[in-house]
Design an enzyme around this catalytic site. Structure first.
Site, PDB file in Angstrom:
ATOM      1  N   ASP A 153       0.733  -1.117  -0.125  1.00 17.01           N
ATOM      2  CA  ASP A 153       0.114  -0.066   0.100  1.00 17.01           C
ATOM      3  C   ASP A 153       0.867   1.324   0.058  1.00 17.01           C
ATOM      4  OD1 ASP A 153      -2.306   1.398  -0.079  1.00 17.01           O
ATOM      5  OD2 ASP A 153      -2.645   1.360   2.144  1.00 17.01           O
ATOM      6  N   ARG A 185       0.071   7.607  -2.430  1.00 15.63           N
ATOM      7  CA  ARG A 185       0.569   8.640  -1.659  1.00 15.63           C
ATOM      8  C   ARG A 185       1.935   9.069  -2.097  1.00 15.63           C
ATOM      9  NH1 ARG A 185      -1.454   6.133   3.371  1.00 15.63           N
ATOM     10  NH2 ARG A 185      -1.921   4.383   1.772  1.00 15.63           N
ATOM     11  N   TRP A 186       3.062   7.994  -2.309  1.00 17.87           N
ATOM     12  CA  TRP A 186       4.192   8.109  -3.082  1.00 17.87           C
ATOM     13  C   TRP A 186       4.257   9.292  -3.894  1.00 17.87           C
ATOM     14  CZ3 TRP A 186       6.973   6.978  -7.185  1.00 17.87           C
ATOM     15  CH2 TRP A 186       8.630   7.158  -7.061  1.00 17.87           C
ATOM     16  N   ARG A 233      -0.499   8.979 -10.526  1.00 14.12           N
ATOM     17  CA  ARG A 233      -0.511   7.607  -9.423  1.00 14.12           C
ATOM     18  C   ARG A 233       0.254   6.471 -10.303  1.00 14.12           C
ATOM     19  NH1 ARG A 233      -3.930   7.227  -5.343  1.00 14.12           N
ATOM     20  NH2 ARG A 233      -4.238   5.273  -5.560  1.00 14.12           N
ATOM     21  N   HIS A 236       2.473   3.299  -8.834  1.00 12.68           N
ATOM     22  CA  HIS A 236       2.515   1.730  -9.310  1.00 12.68           C
ATOM     23  C   HIS A 236       3.641   1.480  -9.874  1.00 12.68           C
ATOM     24  CE1 HIS A 236      -1.296   1.993  -7.551  1.00 12.68           C
ATOM     25  NE2 HIS A 236      -1.969   2.573  -8.572  1.00 12.68           N
ATOM     26  N   GLU A 241     -12.346  -4.901  -4.956  1.00 17.93           N
ATOM     27  CA  GLU A 241     -12.669  -3.336  -4.822  1.00 17.93           C
ATOM     28  C   GLU A 241     -12.170  -2.474  -5.682  1.00 17.93           C
ATOM     29  OE1 GLU A 241     -11.876  -5.420  -1.915  1.00 17.93           O
ATOM     30  OE2 GLU A 241     -14.190  -5.852  -1.728  1.00 17.93           O
ATOM     31  N   TRP A 300     -11.677  -2.324  -8.475  1.00 20.96           N
ATOM     32  CA  TRP A 300     -12.406  -1.692  -9.710  1.00 20.96           C
ATOM     33  C   TRP A 300     -13.044  -0.355  -9.628  1.00 20.96           C
ATOM     34  CZ3 TRP A 300     -10.982  -4.684 -13.847  1.00 20.96           C
ATOM     35  CH2 TRP A 300     -10.754  -6.148 -13.834  1.00 20.96           C
ATOM     36  N   ARG A 356     -11.739   1.881  -8.834  1.00 18.19           N
ATOM     37  CA  ARG A 356     -10.816   3.211  -9.245  1.00 18.19           C
ATOM     38  C   ARG A 356     -11.112   3.663 -10.429  1.00 18.19           C
ATOM     39  NH1 ARG A 356      -5.114   2.402  -6.102  1.00 18.19           N
ATOM     40  NH2 ARG A 356      -6.295   1.921  -4.151  1.00 18.19           N
ATOM     41  N   LEU A 402      11.019 -20.449  -4.884  1.00 19.28           N
ATOM     42  CA  LEU A 402       9.952 -19.234  -4.278  1.00 19.28           C
ATOM     43  C   LEU A 402       8.632 -19.430  -4.925  1.00 19.28           C
ATOM     44  CD1 LEU A 402       8.934 -17.055  -2.303  1.00 19.28           C
ATOM     45  CD2 LEU A 402      10.005 -15.684  -3.806  1.00 19.28           C
ATOM     46  N   ARG A 433       1.854  -5.012   6.144  1.00 19.87           N
ATOM     47  CA  ARG A 433       1.202  -4.067   5.247  1.00 19.87           C
ATOM     48  C   ARG A 433       1.920  -2.524   5.265  1.00 19.87           C
ATOM     49  NH1 ARG A 433      -4.783  -2.298   4.415  1.00 19.87           N
ATOM     50  NH2 ARG A 433      -4.662  -0.805   3.208  1.00 19.87           N
TER      51      ARG A 433
HETATM   52  C1  FPP Z   1      -2.259   0.085  -3.214  1.00 24.87           C
HETATM   53  O1  FPP Z   1      -1.551   1.346  -3.185  1.00 24.87           O
HETATM   54  C2  FPP Z   1      -1.441  -0.599  -4.322  1.00 24.87           C
HETATM   55  C3  FPP Z   1      -2.432  -1.137  -5.198  1.00 24.87           C
HETATM   56  C4  FPP Z   1      -3.889  -0.979  -5.460  1.00 24.87           C
HETATM   57  C5  FPP Z   1      -1.854  -1.854  -6.435  1.00 24.87           C
HETATM   58  C6  FPP Z   1      -0.386  -2.483  -6.104  1.00 24.87           C
HETATM   59  C7  FPP Z   1       0.288  -2.900  -7.450  1.00 24.87           C
HETATM   60  C8  FPP Z   1       1.569  -2.888  -7.478  1.00 24.87           C
HETATM   61  C9  FPP Z   1       2.745  -2.872  -6.357  1.00 24.87           C
HETATM   62  C10 FPP Z   1       2.102  -2.902  -8.885  1.00 24.87           C
HETATM   63  C11 FPP Z   1       1.558  -3.824  -9.720  1.00 24.87           C
HETATM   64  C12 FPP Z   1       1.645  -5.164  -9.455  1.00 24.87           C
HETATM   65  C13 FPP Z   1       2.137  -6.187 -10.280  1.00 24.87           C
HETATM   66  C14 FPP Z   1       2.148  -7.811  -9.769  1.00 24.87           C
HETATM   67  C15 FPP Z   1       2.607  -5.774 -11.527  1.00 24.87           C
HETATM   68  P1  FPP Z   1      -2.594   2.574  -3.437  1.00 24.87           P
HETATM   69  O2  FPP Z   1      -2.714   2.864  -4.708  1.00 24.87           O
HETATM   70  O3  FPP Z   1      -3.811   2.273  -2.790  1.00 24.87           O
HETATM   71  O4  FPP Z   1      -1.815   3.751  -2.630  1.00 24.87           O
HETATM   72  P2  FPP Z   1      -2.383   5.024  -1.899  1.00 24.87           P
HETATM   73  O5  FPP Z   1      -3.319   4.227  -0.813  1.00 24.87           O
HETATM   74  O6  FPP Z   1      -1.241   5.716  -1.427  1.00 24.87           O
HETATM   75  O7  FPP Z   1      -3.367   5.695  -2.647  1.00 24.87           O
END
Ligand code: FPP
Length: 252
Positions: A31, A35-36, A44, A48, A78, A80, A82, A142, A199
């Site tokens: 997560d 925000r990063w 956003r 990712h 959930e 979807w 976004r 793994l 988390r």
């Molecule tokens: C949550 O951060 C992250 C996600 C919903 C997606 C996680 C996906 C990745 C790490 C990359 C894609 C994965 C693969 C396997 C290619 P957020 O967007 O909810 O962050 P926020 O809470 O700061 O808005």
């Protein structure tokens, strides 16, 4: 120089790991990508993308230190909700990630497995997933379980439906349904429950991840946003895990 110091620090942390007390299965809620990105005035999707880089390091380290199962929450039932552009971006990132990384994952003996209902994913993503799963199916290193269109509640409902079908077909007797039977109908069948759930980003909730499976998992939270999560953080979580007293409801 700094990089070398960091590297030796990581190596020292790895040497200090007690191999007998390693969690067999680590689950991660990755997560904080959004925000990063926001902190850097980036879209956003850039968060990712940076999250994928973090993922690469964590998979490599998990494999190097001998973790058996790593389960990653990549896209929830959930998610979807976004904006369509972000969903599309995440799916494209998944396709790119698998195309680019699958060769190296395979060389490192990593086995890819998916949990969740991927039938709802774009066809390009499904075909890339199928290729990755097939290519790595005999690997013994793994096990990386990627949760895609996954939700703990929908996992349980999916299992209940499977059980009902088998009861109706007379392949299963109601009196034979126990916790072990139920587990076999979940997307995680055959996978031991997570020992450690991590988390990132400072949130302290489960967000519909592996609800059944984490009944006795140890929880570890960090404020670090996922793109900043390094192998050192992973090792720190594992060091912390080894001091936990797990009683599973018993007395010792
Ligand atoms: C949550 O951060 C992250 C996600 C919903 C997606 C996680 C996906 C990745 C790490 C990359 C894609 C994965 C693969 C396997 C290619 P957020 O967007 O909810 O962050 P926020 O809470 O700061 O808005």
């Amino acid at each position: 120089m700094l990089k070398n110091i960091m590297k030796s620090n990581k190596e020292k942390m790895i040497v200090d790991l007690d191999k007998d007390k390693l969690p067999k299965h680590i689950a991660i809620i990755m997560d904080g990508n959004g925000r990063w990105a926001k902190k850097r005035n980036l879209p956003r999707i850039a968060g990712h993308r940076a999250g994928v880089e973090a993922l690469r390091g964590v998979i490599k380290t998990s494999s190097d230190i001998g973790i058996k199962y790593l389960t990653l929450y990549a896209f929830s039932t959930e998610n979807w909700k976004r904006p369509a552009e972000e969903v599309k971006g995440l799916m494209e990132l998944l396709v790119l990630y698998l195309r680019k990384e699958i060769g190296e994952l395979h060389n490192n003996n990593v086995k890819i497995n998916i949990i969740g209902d991927i039938s709802k994913l774009p066809s390009k993503a499904i075909s890339e997933i199928d290729k990755a799963v097939n290519l790595t199916s005999n690997n013994k290193g793994l096990n990386v379980n990627i949760a895609l269109n996954y939700g703990g509640k929908s996992d349980i409902i999916h299992a209940v439906k499977g059980i009902c079908e088998n009861v109706l077909d007379n392949n299963l007797q109601i009196e034979d349904i126990c916790e072990d039977t139920f587990s076999k109908y979940l997307y995680t069948r055959g996978i031991p429950d997570p020992d450690l759930l991590i988390r990132t980003s400072g949130e302290q909730r489960i967000s519909n991840f592996l609800l059944w499976q984490i009944a006795y998992s140890e929880l570890w939270f960090t404020k670090v946003y996922w793109p900043d999560f390094t192998s050192e953080h992973l090792i720190e979580a594992i060091h912390d895990f080894k001091h936990r007293k797990r009683r599973f409801g018993g007395l010792k």
